[in-house]
Design a protein around this motif. Sequence first.
Motif, short mmCIF file in Angstrom:
data_model
loop_
_atom_site.label_atom_id
_atom_site.label_comp_id
_atom_site.label_asym_id
_atom_site.label_seq_id
_atom_site.Cartn_x
_atom_site.Cartn_y
_atom_site.Cartn_z
N VAL A 30 0.86 -1.18 0.00
CA VAL A 30 0.00 0.00 0.00
C VAL A 30 0.90 1.23 0.00
CG1 VAL A 30 -1.79 1.27 1.26
CG2 VAL A 30 -1.79 -1.23 1.28
N TYR A 31 0.60 2.15 -0.88
CA TYR A 31 1.35 3.39 -1.01
C TYR A 31 0.41 4.55 -0.75
CZ TYR A 31 4.65 0.37 -3.42
OH TYR A 31 5.52 -0.64 -3.73
N TRP A 32 0.96 5.70 -0.40
CA TRP A 32 0.16 6.91 -0.25
C TRP A 32 1.04 8.11 -0.40
CZ3 TRP A 32 1.33 3.50 3.64
CH2 TRP A 32 2.15 3.96 4.66
N ARG A 33 0.40 9.19 -0.85
CA ARG A 33 1.07 10.49 -0.90
C ARG A 33 0.89 11.15 0.47
NH1 ARG A 33 -1.58 10.27 -6.09
NH2 ARG A 33 -0.01 10.18 -7.72
N PRO A 34 1.77 12.06 0.83
CA PRO A 34 1.64 12.73 2.13
C PRO A 34 0.25 13.37 2.28
CG PRO A 34 3.71 13.33 1.10
CD PRO A 34 2.92 12.56 0.07
N LEU A 35 -0.23 13.34 3.49
CA LEU A 35 -1.52 13.93 3.81
C LEU A 35 -1.39 15.44 3.91
CD1 LEU A 35 -4.42 12.99 4.72
CD2 LEU A 35 -3.60 13.38 7.03
N SER A 36 -2.24 16.15 3.21
CA SER A 36 -2.24 17.61 3.32
C SER A 36 -3.22 18.05 4.40
CB SER A 36 -2.64 18.24 1.98
OG SER A 36 -4.01 17.99 1.72
N LEU A 37 -3.08 19.26 4.84
CA LEU A 37 -4.02 19.79 5.83
C LEU A 37 -5.44 19.81 5.27
CD1 LEU A 37 -1.98 22.71 7.41
CD2 LEU A 37 -2.54 20.50 8.43
N TRP A 38 -5.57 20.06 3.98
CA TRP A 38 -6.89 20.08 3.34
C TRP A 38 -7.53 18.69 3.41
CZ3 TRP A 38 -9.78 24.01 1.67
CH2 TRP A 38 -10.90 23.71 0.91
N GLU A 39 -6.75 17.66 3.11
CA GLU A 39 -7.28 16.30 3.18
C GLU A 39 -7.62 15.92 4.62
OE1 GLU A 39 -5.05 14.00 -0.43
OE2 GLU A 39 -3.83 14.67 1.27
N LYS A 40 -6.76 16.30 5.54
CA LYS A 40 -7.01 15.99 6.95
C LYS A 40 -8.31 16.63 7.41
CE LYS A 40 -4.70 15.86 11.40
NZ LYS A 40 -3.48 16.16 12.13
N ARG A 41 -8.53 17.86 6.98
CA ARG A 41 -9.76 18.55 7.35
C ARG A 41 -10.99 17.87 6.77
NH1 ARG A 41 -10.48 24.70 5.76
NH2 ARG A 41 -12.14 24.03 4.41
N LYS A 48 -16.67 18.44 13.93
CA LYS A 48 -17.08 17.11 14.37
C LYS A 48 -15.91 16.40 15.02
CE LYS A 48 -20.52 16.71 10.86
NZ LYS A 48 -21.18 16.00 9.85
N THR A 49 -16.23 15.46 15.90
CA THR A 49 -15.18 14.65 16.51
C THR A 49 -14.95 13.44 15.63
OG1 THR A 49 -16.81 13.46 17.82
CG2 THR A 49 -15.75 15.36 18.85
N PRO A 50 -13.71 12.90 15.62
CA PRO A 50 -13.45 11.71 14.81
C PRO A 50 -14.38 10.57 15.22
CG PRO A 50 -11.42 12.63 15.64
CD PRO A 50 -12.54 13.37 16.32
N ASP A 51 -14.88 9.85 14.25
CA ASP A 51 -15.75 8.72 14.54
C ASP A 51 -15.21 7.46 13.88
OD1 ASP A 51 -16.38 8.91 11.87
OD2 ASP A 51 -18.38 9.70 12.18
N GLU A 52 -15.98 6.42 13.94
CA GLU A 52 -15.53 5.13 13.44
C GLU A 52 -15.37 5.09 11.93
OE1 GLU A 52 -19.92 5.21 13.52
OE2 GLU A 52 -18.44 5.61 15.06
N LEU A 53 -15.90 6.06 11.21
CA LEU A 53 -15.73 6.10 9.75
C LEU A 53 -14.34 6.55 9.34
CD1 LEU A 53 -19.02 7.70 8.38
CD2 LEU A 53 -18.26 5.36 8.12
N ALA A 54 -13.67 7.32 10.19
CA ALA A 54 -12.42 7.96 9.80
C ALA A 54 -11.37 6.99 9.26
CB ALA A 54 -11.86 8.78 10.95
N PRO A 55 -11.03 5.87 9.93
CA PRO A 55 -10.00 4.99 9.37
C PRO A 55 -10.37 4.45 7.98
CG PRO A 55 -10.33 4.48 11.67
CD PRO A 55 -11.43 5.44 11.28
N ALA A 56 -11.62 4.08 7.78
CA ALA A 56 -12.04 3.61 6.46
C ALA A 56 -11.93 4.72 5.43
CB ALA A 56 -13.47 3.06 6.52
N ASP A 57 -12.32 5.93 5.82
CA ASP A 57 -12.23 7.06 4.90
C ASP A 57 -10.78 7.40 4.54
OD1 ASP A 57 -14.94 7.36 4.63
OD2 ASP A 57 -15.11 8.88 6.18
N VAL A 58 -9.88 7.25 5.50
CA VAL A 58 -8.46 7.48 5.21
C VAL A 58 -8.00 6.51 4.11
CG1 VAL A 58 -6.11 7.30 6.13
CG2 VAL A 58 -7.89 8.43 7.47
#
Length: 114
Positions: A30-41, A48-58
């Motif tokens: 698995v490869y990925w490009r660095p996470l930008s602040l825009w993507e993190k947002r 909103k607080t992080p929820d259980e969807l966040a890891p799947a969405d990442v």
Amino acid sequence: MGTAIDKAVDHYESLGLGHHCVEEWDNLDVYWRPLSLWEKRSIYPPDKTPDELAPADVLIRKALDRDLKPLFTVEDRERLMRKVDQWVVQRLAVLIMAPVRPDPDEQVRQAEKN
């Protein structure tokens, strides 16, 4: 001589790709490009607080194959949430969310593979 933003962008673009071999998934690379602040947002909206969807969405947003094509789509979200080992998804999401720093040894290993 470039402006401060040019220097900051050049640095971001020089970070290269992150990589992890997921042994539990038949040694899937698995490869990925660095996470930008825009993507993190967009993954963790400020109101909103992080929820259980966040890891799947990442994984849906960031996980790439060797040809830099997405490994997962939005249509995979439910299966990632219901049918995939949460610890593997979480571990991979944490790696993707972490700052990427060039690793000279990893770059040599990757060059030797190709």
